[in-house]
Write a protein that holds these residues in place. Structure first.
Motif, PDB file in Angstrom:
ATOM      1  N   VAL A   1      -4.300  -8.893 -31.280  1.00 18.89           N
ATOM      2  CA  VAL A   1      -4.189 -10.344 -31.469  1.00 18.89           C
ATOM      3  C   VAL A   1      -2.825 -10.717 -32.051  1.00 18.89           C
ATOM      4  O   VAL A   1      -2.091 -11.547 -31.501  1.00 18.89           O
ATOM      5  CB  VAL A   1      -5.325 -10.850 -32.397  1.00 18.89           C
ATOM      6  N   LEU A   2      -2.455 -10.078 -33.162  1.00 21.97           N
ATOM      7  CA  LEU A   2      -1.200 -10.430 -33.830  1.00 21.97           C
ATOM      8  C   LEU A   2       0.012 -10.002 -32.994  1.00 21.97           C
ATOM      9  O   LEU A   2       1.003 -10.728 -32.903  1.00 21.97           O
ATOM     10  CB  LEU A   2      -1.133  -9.787 -35.224  1.00 21.97           C
ATOM     11  N   GLY A   3      -0.088  -8.828 -32.373  1.00 22.38           N
ATOM     12  CA  GLY A   3       1.007  -8.344 -31.537  1.00 22.38           C
ATOM     13  C   GLY A   3       1.250  -9.289 -30.359  1.00 22.38           C
ATOM     14  O   GLY A   3       2.400  -9.560 -30.011  1.00 22.38           O
ATOM     15  N   ALA A   4       0.163  -9.810 -29.765  1.00 24.14           N
ATOM     16  CA  ALA A   4       0.296 -10.729 -28.638  1.00 24.14           C
ATOM     17  C   ALA A   4       0.963 -12.031 -29.099  1.00 24.14           C
ATOM     18  O   ALA A   4       1.823 -12.585 -28.416  1.00 24.14           O
ATOM     19  CB  ALA A   4      -1.062 -11.013 -28.014  1.00 24.14           C
ATOM     20  N   MET A   5       0.574 -12.534 -30.285  1.00 27.23           N
ATOM     21  CA  MET A   5       1.159 -13.782 -30.800  1.00 27.23           C
ATOM     22  C   MET A   5       2.662 -13.637 -30.989  1.00 27.23           C
ATOM     23  O   MET A   5       3.458 -14.444 -30.497  1.00 27.23           O
ATOM     24  CB  MET A   5       0.516 -14.149 -32.143  1.00 27.23           C
ATOM     25  N   VAL A   6       3.055 -12.570 -31.686  1.00 23.41           N
ATOM     26  CA  VAL A   6       4.489 -12.373 -31.966  1.00 23.41           C
ATOM     27  C   VAL A   6       5.242 -12.076 -30.661  1.00 23.41           C
ATOM     28  O   VAL A   6       6.322 -12.636 -30.410  1.00 23.41           O
ATOM     29  CB  VAL A   6       4.701 -11.240 -32.990  1.00 23.41           C
ATOM     30  N   GLY A   7       4.643 -11.223 -29.829  1.00 20.48           N
ATOM     31  CA  GLY A   7       5.283 -10.867 -28.564  1.00 20.48           C
ATOM     32  C   GLY A   7       5.498 -12.088 -27.677  1.00 20.48           C
ATOM     33  O   GLY A   7       6.549 -12.231 -27.048  1.00 20.48           O
ATOM     34  N   TYR A   8       4.510 -12.986 -27.660  1.00 23.37           N
ATOM     35  CA  TYR A   8       4.621 -14.200 -26.858  1.00 23.37           C
ATOM     36  C   TYR A   8       5.751 -15.091 -27.361  1.00 23.37           C
ATOM     37  O   TYR A   8       6.596 -15.561 -26.577  1.00 23.37           O
ATOM     38  CB  TYR A   8       3.299 -14.965 -26.895  1.00 23.37           C
ATOM     39  N   ALA A   9       5.793 -15.289 -28.673  1.00 18.93           N
ATOM     40  CA  ALA A   9       6.850 -16.131 -29.254  1.00 18.93           C
ATOM     41  C   ALA A   9       8.231 -15.557 -28.916  1.00 18.93           C
ATOM     42  O   ALA A   9       9.141 -16.292 -28.526  1.00 18.93           O
ATOM     43  CB  ALA A   9       6.672 -16.247 -30.769  1.00 18.93           C
ATOM     44  N   LEU A  10       8.361 -14.249 -29.031  1.00 19.11           N
ATOM     45  CA  LEU A  10       9.662 -13.627 -28.784  1.00 19.11           C
ATOM     46  C   LEU A  10      10.045 -13.689 -27.309  1.00 19.11           C
ATOM     47  O   LEU A  10      11.222 -13.784 -26.960  1.00 19.11           O
ATOM     48  CB  LEU A  10       9.654 -12.169 -29.247  1.00 19.11           C
ATOM     49  N   ALA A  11       9.038 -13.633 -26.432  1.00 19.38           N
ATOM     50  CA  ALA A  11       9.346 -13.571 -25.004  1.00 19.38           C
ATOM     51  C   ALA A  11       9.510 -14.956 -24.388  1.00 19.38           C
ATOM     52  O   ALA A  11      10.347 -15.151 -23.508  1.00 19.38           O
ATOM     53  CB  ALA A  11       8.256 -12.794 -24.272  1.00 19.38           C
TER      54      ALA A  11
ATOM     55  N   ILE B   1      -6.834  -0.773 -43.618  1.00 16.21           N
ATOM     56  CA  ILE B   1      -6.654  -1.696 -42.496  1.00 16.21           C
ATOM     57  C   ILE B   1      -5.340  -2.476 -42.580  1.00 16.21           C
ATOM     58  O   ILE B   1      -4.515  -2.424 -41.662  1.00 16.21           O
ATOM     59  CB  ILE B   1      -7.848  -2.680 -42.412  1.00 16.21           C
ATOM     60  N   VAL B   2      -5.147  -3.190 -43.705  1.00 12.70           N
ATOM     61  CA  VAL B   2      -4.057  -4.176 -43.775  1.00 12.70           C
ATOM     62  C   VAL B   2      -2.664  -3.592 -43.463  1.00 12.70           C
ATOM     63  O   VAL B   2      -1.920  -4.194 -42.692  1.00 12.70           O
ATOM     64  CB  VAL B   2      -4.071  -4.909 -45.136  1.00 12.70           C
ATOM     65  N   PRO B   3      -2.297  -2.416 -43.993  1.00 14.90           N
ATOM     66  CA  PRO B   3      -0.942  -1.940 -43.696  1.00 14.90           C
ATOM     67  C   PRO B   3      -0.711  -1.610 -42.223  1.00 14.90           C
ATOM     68  O   PRO B   3       0.422  -1.425 -41.805  1.00 14.90           O
ATOM     69  CB  PRO B   3      -0.823  -0.660 -44.538  1.00 14.90           C
ATOM     70  N   PHE B   4      -1.774  -1.567 -41.424  1.00 13.70           N
ATOM     71  CA  PHE B   4      -1.624  -1.183 -40.023  1.00 13.70           C
ATOM     72  C   PHE B   4      -1.874  -2.314 -39.028  1.00 13.70           C
ATOM     73  O   PHE B   4      -1.862  -2.081 -37.830  1.00 13.70           O
ATOM     74  CB  PHE B   4      -2.571  -0.024 -39.691  1.00 13.70           C
ATOM     75  N   VAL B   5      -2.128  -3.546 -39.514  1.00 11.13           N
ATOM     76  CA  VAL B   5      -2.520  -4.607 -38.579  1.00 11.13           C
ATOM     77  C   VAL B   5      -1.356  -5.094 -37.731  1.00 11.13           C
ATOM     78  O   VAL B   5      -1.545  -5.780 -36.728  1.00 11.13           O
ATOM     79  CB  VAL B   5      -3.158  -5.815 -39.285  1.00 11.13           C
ATOM     80  N   MET B   6      -0.147  -4.761 -38.165  1.00 16.65           N
ATOM     81  CA  MET B   6       1.026  -5.155 -37.380  1.00 16.65           C
ATOM     82  C   MET B   6       1.682  -3.876 -36.920  1.00 16.65           C
ATOM     83  O   MET B   6       1.807  -2.924 -37.686  1.00 16.65           O
ATOM     84  CB  MET B   6       1.973  -5.924 -38.304  1.00 16.65           C
ATOM     85  N   ASN B   7       2.077  -3.859 -35.648  1.00 11.03           N
ATOM     86  CA  ASN B   7       2.650  -2.632 -35.118  1.00 11.03           C
ATOM     87  C   ASN B   7       3.854  -3.001 -34.250  1.00 11.03           C
ATOM     88  O   ASN B   7       3.728  -3.734 -33.277  1.00 11.03           O
ATOM     89  CB  ASN B   7       1.562  -1.928 -34.316  1.00 11.03           C
ATOM     90  N   SER B   8       5.004  -2.479 -34.622  1.00  6.99           N
ATOM     91  CA  SER B   8       6.245  -2.874 -33.941  1.00  6.99           C
ATOM     92  C   SER B   8       6.237  -2.507 -32.462  1.00  6.99           C
ATOM     93  O   SER B   8       6.671  -3.295 -31.618  1.00  6.99           O
ATOM     94  CB  SER B   8       7.438  -2.207 -34.610  1.00  6.99           C
ATOM     95  N   LEU B   9       5.747  -1.309 -32.151  1.00  7.68           N
ATOM     96  CA  LEU B   9       5.723  -0.891 -30.756  1.00  7.68           C
ATOM     97  C   LEU B   9       4.838  -1.835 -29.938  1.00  7.68           C
ATOM     98  O   LEU B   9       5.192  -2.238 -28.831  1.00  7.68           O
ATOM     99  CB  LEU B   9       5.215   0.550 -30.640  1.00  7.68           C
ATOM    100  N   ALA B  10       3.688  -2.233 -30.508  1.00  5.60           N
ATOM    101  CA  ALA B  10       2.784  -3.150 -29.816  1.00  5.60           C
ATOM    102  C   ALA B  10       3.488  -4.467 -29.535  1.00  5.60           C
ATOM    103  O   ALA B  10       3.405  -5.018 -28.434  1.00  5.60           O
ATOM    104  CB  ALA B  10       1.524  -3.371 -30.652  1.00  5.60           C
ATOM    105  N   VAL B  11       4.212  -4.987 -30.532  1.00  4.75           N
ATOM    106  CA  VAL B  11       4.933  -6.257 -30.349  1.00  4.75           C
ATOM    107  C   VAL B  11       5.926  -6.129 -29.198  1.00  4.75           C
ATOM    108  O   VAL B  11       6.000  -6.996 -28.314  1.00  4.75           O
ATOM    109  CB  VAL B  11       5.660  -6.671 -31.647  1.00  4.75           C
ATOM    110  N   LEU B  12       6.669  -5.018 -29.187  1.00  2.79           N
ATOM    111  CA  LEU B  12       7.671  -4.843 -28.136  1.00  2.79           C
ATOM    112  C   LEU B  12       7.023  -4.710 -26.759  1.00  2.79           C
ATOM    113  O   LEU B  12       7.514  -5.266 -25.773  1.00  2.79           O
ATOM    114  CB  LEU B  12       8.534  -3.612 -28.424  1.00  2.79           C
ATOM    115  N   LEU B  13       5.915  -3.987 -26.685  1.00  2.00           N
ATOM    116  CA  LEU B  13       5.228  -3.834 -25.395  1.00  2.00           C
ATOM    117  C   LEU B  13       4.714  -5.188 -24.902  1.00  2.00           C
ATOM    118  O   LEU B  13       4.831  -5.523 -23.724  1.00  2.00           O
ATOM    119  CB  LEU B  13       4.071  -2.836 -25.512  1.00  2.00           C
ATOM    120  N   PHE B  14       4.149  -5.989 -25.814  1.00  2.15           N
ATOM    121  CA  PHE B  14       3.663  -7.320 -25.432  1.00  2.15           C
ATOM    122  C   PHE B  14       4.826  -8.217 -25.016  1.00  2.15           C
ATOM    123  O   PHE B  14       4.731  -8.955 -24.031  1.00  2.15           O
ATOM    124  CB  PHE B  14       2.895  -7.973 -26.584  1.00  2.15           C
ATOM    125  N   ARG B  15       5.903  -8.147 -25.771  1.00  2.00           N
ATOM    126  CA  ARG B  15       7.064  -8.976 -25.453  1.00  2.00           C
ATOM    127  C   ARG B  15       7.524  -8.697 -24.030  1.00  2.00           C
ATOM    128  O   ARG B  15       7.770  -9.604 -23.239  1.00  2.00           O
ATOM    129  CB  ARG B  15       8.177  -8.687 -26.453  1.00  2.00           C
TER     130      ARG B  15
END
Lengths: 268, 283
Positions: free
Chosen positions: A78-88, A134-148
């Motif tokens: 969910v969070l990776g898609a949000m950030v990835g979308y904004a960046l893309a 859970i919390v330290p892992f909810v954001m993942n840089s690789l996921a953001v880049l893949l979504f972007r």
């Protein structure tokens, strides 16, 4: 020549598969039967498995692992898609800065953040809670880049049409665009879930209480801490139970697993 | 409101970055100048941690162990992965089966692989030594000899990860244009010549990627020696991460542990930067 090639490949494949088969059949054997190299269990017994459950709360650890992996993976998507979308797809000030921050984050060795992150958990009072897992892992840089990357490849018309229909941006992301990039969603899901299911170091640091431990941590402590005594079969049974869920998923999604890992190694 | 939307969407990342990246990095620098056991207040001690680090024989031993691990692990990984990928890259039946088999250890937890290999490497009952005995060769004390144990762990790590690199090499091999091989065939090149002068230069980027990834992996080594040998015998398999972990969670030397982590991370960044630079020159 061709036969030689097959024989060599088969031997190689055997050296990767046979140890797992041996592990499973040894875990089902009696203690004196473990020494043998057979494919099938010697004196078939479930004793090793029942012993594991008598000594450690592995059922509880299984539920913990599953809960942590499922919740965290959903949040990563969910969070990776949000950030990835904004960046893309959106233009805003600081977009490039955030992109470079993500690249920077990915190159940073975890050894530098390990101790401070533990201290953060202590100060937040999260030690021995699911939050720490859970919390330290909810954001993942690789996921953001893949979504972007995946979002950038979609046609703008798709987004324009949805906007004209009065869709909110969140609906555009999750209802319109996400179904169009299912392979990426699957890649992110597999990589994240697998990584979390197998993670042993961080739980060893932030969890001391048995009722909150995850499976890899529990099995590690069981195997190092001497509660398995010197009983090989019992250790192996614990290891089999840790491996089994991932192995089962792998049997069904083999192709996707391999594709995911291939794309994780390829940095753009 | 519309203008704020992108910021709202990226806010989770910003928050994550501040709490779990920026703060820890800054705080770890601060920690390196302090002595702290978490319970009593932090005490400023200047450069004492760094002086201790320079004189800490155990830490240098841990670095040396990592080096010994990498020296065996990286070449072995490349040779085995490349050989298997070469075999698989030809028209072969059961491609999916072979790939699936090599990949099996990659997906399974390191904890599982280590417990399994503990048995395989056993001195008396281990499969490897039984094989040696069957060939009437002497048994090897894989995990008992301080000179051998780290290499045994490197062997295991190669077995665990090689499937991933087989896949990466396969992707790399498929980017080599077929025309090159056809041209070489016209010239009457041997199989080895084709491999040496066409394949190898063309997949150079993949080779270096494997070097970088396994370097980072090797520097993160923890759970395998932790379970297998608990750092022994005679600290010969003590890894740097394990030592950082011990300093923090066995002795509660938070400041010193952070100093080790900070120094070690800089070292990793340096090594990887040198490797990357070398790649850019080569390509």
């Amino acid at each position: 020549m061709k036969i030689v090639r097959y024989v060599l490949l088969l031997l190689a494949a055997l050296s990767f598969v046979y140890p797992f088969i041996w592990m499973i059949s040894a875990s089902l054997s009696s203690e004196h039967g473990i020494g043998s190299l057979t494919l099938l269990p010697v004196d078939l017994t479930l004793r090793n498995y029942t012993t594991v459950f008598e000594r450690i709360p592995l059922g509880r650890a299984f539920v913990n692992s599953l809960l942590v992996a499922l919740v965290t993976t959903s949040l990563v998507v969910v969070l990776g898609a949000m950030v990835g979308y904004a960046l893309a797809r959106l233009r805003f000030r600081g977009r490039n800065a955030i992109f470079y921050l993500i690249i920077f984050t990915m190159t940073l060795p975890f050894q530098i953040t390990l101790i401070p992150n533990y201290i953060t958990m202590v100060k937040l009072g999260w030690v021995d809670t699911y939050f720490a897992l859970i919390v330290p892992f909810v954001m993942n840089s690789l996921a953001v880049l893949l979504f972007r990357q995946a979002f950038a490849g979609l046609p703008q018309a798709l987004i324009d049409a949805a906007r004209i229909d009065g869709c909110s941006e969140l609906r555009i992301i999750f209802q319109i665009l996400l179904p169009n990039i299912l392979p990426t969603v699957l890649t992110v899901t597999i990589l994240t879930f697998m990584g979390l299911w197998n993670e042993a170091l961080w739980p060893l640091i932030v969890i001391r209480d048995e009722s909150t431990m995850t499976m890899p941590q529990m099995v590690t402590l069981f195997s190092v801490g001497g509660r398995a005594d010197a009983q090989l079969g019992v250790k192996l049974a614990a290891a089999v139970m840790l491996a089994l869920p991932i192995l089962i998923v792998y049997l069904f999604f083999q192709k996707h697993f391999i594709r995911s890992m291939a794309s994780s190694g390829l940095k753009d | 409101m519309k203008k704020l939307l992108p910021y709202w969407l990226v806010s989770p990342y910003i928050l994550y970055f501040c709490v779990f990246i920026a703060f820890p990095v800054v705080f770890s620098v601060v920690l390196t100048f302090h002595s702290w056991n978490i319970i009593s207040p932090m005490e400023f001690i200047g450069l004492d941690n760094y002086i201790q680090l320079v004189n800490d024989r155990l830490f240098w031993q841990a670095l040396y162990n990592t080096l010994r691990f990498l020296v065996v692990h990286i070449p072995l990984q490349i040779v085995v992965a490349l050989a298997l990928a070469e075999f698989l890259n030809q028209k072969i039946r059961g491609q999916a089966f072979f790939r699936g088999a090599f990949f099996l250890p990659v997906i399974v937890s390191g904890v599982v692989v280590t417990i399994l290999w503990q048995q395989l490497l056993g001195f008396n009952a281990g499969i490897l030594n039984r094989g040696l005995t069957a060939l009437s060769l002497p048994k090897i004390p894989w995990l008992e000899d301080p000179d051998i144990a780290m290499y045994a762990i490197a062997l295991m790590a190669t077995w665990k990860n090689v499937g991933l690199y087989v896949i990466l090499f396969l992707v790399g091999l498929q980017t080599v244009p077929v025309q090159y091989y056809e041209a070489a065939d016209m010239e009457g090149a041997t199989h080895w010549q084709k491999f040496r002068y066409i394949t190898l230069p063309m997949i150079n980027p993949t080779i270096f990627m494997v070097v970088v990834l396994s370097t980072i992996g090797g520097f993160s080594l923890f759970i395998e020696p932790y379970i297998m040998t608990e750092g022994g015998p005679l600290n010969s398999t003590l890894s740097a991460v394990m030592y950082i972990y011990k300093q923090a969670f066995q002795y509660y030397h938070m400041g010193y542990s952070a100093t080790l982590g900070f120094f070690f991370a800089l070292l990793i960044l340096g090594v990887v930067a040198i490797q990357k630079r070398y790649v850019e020159q080569e390509v």
